[in-house]
Design a protein around this motif. Structure first.
Motif, mmCIF file in Angstrom:
data_model
loop_
_atom_site.group_PDB
_atom_site.id
_atom_site.type_symbol
_atom_site.label_atom_id
_atom_site.label_comp_id
_atom_site.label_asym_id
_atom_site.label_seq_id
_atom_site.Cartn_x
_atom_site.Cartn_y
_atom_site.Cartn_z
ATOM 1 N N LEU A 126 0.860 -1.177 0.000
ATOM 2 C CA LEU A 126 0.000 0.000 0.000
ATOM 3 C C LEU A 126 0.895 1.225 0.000
ATOM 4 O O LEU A 126 1.762 1.366 0.854
ATOM 5 N N GLY A 128 1.482 5.644 -1.164
ATOM 6 C CA GLY A 128 0.835 6.937 -1.345
ATOM 7 C C GLY A 128 1.836 7.990 -1.757
ATOM 8 O O GLY A 128 2.913 7.696 -2.266
ATOM 9 N N ALA A 133 -3.608 7.834 -8.449
ATOM 10 C CA ALA A 133 -3.977 6.458 -8.117
ATOM 11 C C ALA A 133 -3.283 5.491 -9.073
ATOM 12 O O ALA A 133 -3.267 5.726 -10.290
ATOM 13 N N LEU A 151 -0.911 -1.146 -4.530
ATOM 14 C CA LEU A 151 -2.074 -0.291 -4.664
ATOM 15 C C LEU A 151 -1.696 1.088 -4.154
ATOM 16 O O LEU A 151 -1.330 1.247 -2.989
ATOM 17 N N CYS A 153 -2.748 5.050 -3.486
ATOM 18 C CA CYS A 153 -3.913 5.913 -3.322
ATOM 19 C C CYS A 153 -3.624 7.321 -3.832
ATOM 20 O O CYS A 153 -2.486 7.790 -3.828
ATOM 21 N N THR A 154 -4.679 7.960 -4.286
ATOM 22 C CA THR A 154 -4.571 9.357 -4.676
ATOM 23 C C THR A 154 -4.619 10.237 -3.427
ATOM 24 O O THR A 154 -4.792 9.743 -2.310
ATOM 25 N N SER A 155 -4.481 11.532 -3.607
ATOM 26 C CA SER A 155 -4.576 12.453 -2.475
ATOM 27 C C SER A 155 -6.041 12.808 -2.212
ATOM 28 O O SER A 155 -6.906 12.623 -3.059
ATOM 29 N N TYR A 192 -9.925 8.609 -2.276
ATOM 30 C CA TYR A 192 -9.208 7.720 -1.371
ATOM 31 C C TYR A 192 -9.342 6.276 -1.848
ATOM 32 O O TYR A 192 -10.086 5.975 -2.780
ATOM 33 N N LEU A 193 -8.604 5.413 -1.215
ATOM 34 C CA LEU A 193 -8.552 4.000 -1.588
ATOM 35 C C LEU A 193 -9.090 3.151 -0.443
ATOM 36 O O LEU A 193 -8.694 3.332 0.709
ATOM 37 N N SER A 194 -10.001 2.256 -0.766
ATOM 38 C CA SER A 194 -10.542 1.316 0.211
ATOM 39 C C SER A 194 -10.095 -0.090 -0.173
ATOM 40 O O SER A 194 -10.301 -0.527 -1.306
ATOM 41 N N ALA A 204 -9.699 -3.970 -4.025
ATOM 42 C CA ALA A 204 -9.389 -2.550 -3.862
ATOM 43 C C ALA A 204 -10.383 -1.724 -4.658
ATOM 44 O O ALA A 204 -10.768 -2.087 -5.775
ATOM 45 N N TRP A 206 -11.072 2.406 -5.658
ATOM 46 C CA TRP A 206 -10.707 3.821 -5.614
ATOM 47 C C TRP A 206 -11.981 4.646 -5.678
ATOM 48 O O TRP A 206 -12.764 4.520 -6.637
#
Length: 214
Positions: A126, A128, A133, A151, A153-155, A192-194, A204, A206
């Motif tokens: 994970l 960032g 993304a 994976l 994540c975006t901001s 965000y990323l879940s 995942a 996004w």
């Protein structure tokens, strides 16, 4: 002198071989590399399905393709356009776009990938801090399987690479085709990323917002 293409290619080759790939260059240091290797091995020995590495920088190999400047915004400032052109220039010679990520420490990255292959059941990274993304499959696993899945994540609010380009949809296939480990990306929307882990799979999602003001 970037106008001398032969000299430039030789200079970049020497930089990559003599400096960038120096095995002594490391992100974590020997002690932390050994610690991570032990943690992975202990987790695998316990039969844990997933080994999850959370960290702030990108591990997947990413370069800017030579044609990327063709997709920049027409009103892009010269300083920003220069950054894209420089990244695309070195990317055309196989060098990564960001030397302050794992790709900038290729020997250490090779050791990390080897450790995940040898000492993990299923490694998931994970990441960032790129403001965009990303979904990577790190190469090196047996029978074409990835050594790990990453994976990114975006901001939530900070701008990303979309400030340089006209659209996410046009740039995405250019970036993916130039980077075999990159399977998908989104440089535009904030969000965000879940990630959900079960005994059988990792999923995942996004989640992107139309605007950061709502």
């Amino acid at each position: 002198d970037i106008s001398d293409k032969t000299a430039l290619a030789e200079a970049l080759r020497r930089f990559e071989q003599e400096q960038l790939r120096d095995p002594k260059r490391t992100l974590m240091g020997e002690a932390q590399e050994n610690w991570l290797r032990q943690q992975l091995a202990q987790s695998k020995a316990r039969g844990v399905t997933w080994q999850v590495l959370g960290q702030q920088i990108q591990t997947g190999w990413f370069r800017m393709p030579p044609e990327l400047p063709d997709y920049t915004r027409k009103d892009l400032p010269d300083s920003a356009l220069g950054w894209i052109r420089t990244g695309s220039l070195v990317g055309g010679h196989g060098l990564p776009a960001n030397l302050d990520a794992w790709a900038g420490y290729p020997a250490a990255r090779d050791r990390l990938v080897a450790d995940m292959l040898a000492h993990a059941n299923n490694a998931v990274i994970l990441a960032g801090d790129t403001h965009s993304a990303w979904a990577f499959e790190l190469a090196g696993g047996p029978n074409g399987r990835p050594a790990a899945v990453e994976l990114g994540c975006t901001s939530v609010t900070s701008p990303g690479m979309e400030r340089y380009f006209d659209g996410d949809e046009a740039v995405r296939p250019v970036l993916v085709s130039a980077n075999p480990e990159l399977k998908w990306c989104s440089i535009g929307p904030r969000g965000y990323l879940s990630v959900a882990f079960t005994p059988d799979e990792t999923q995942a999602e996004w989640l992107m917002m139309k605007t950061i003001r709502e």
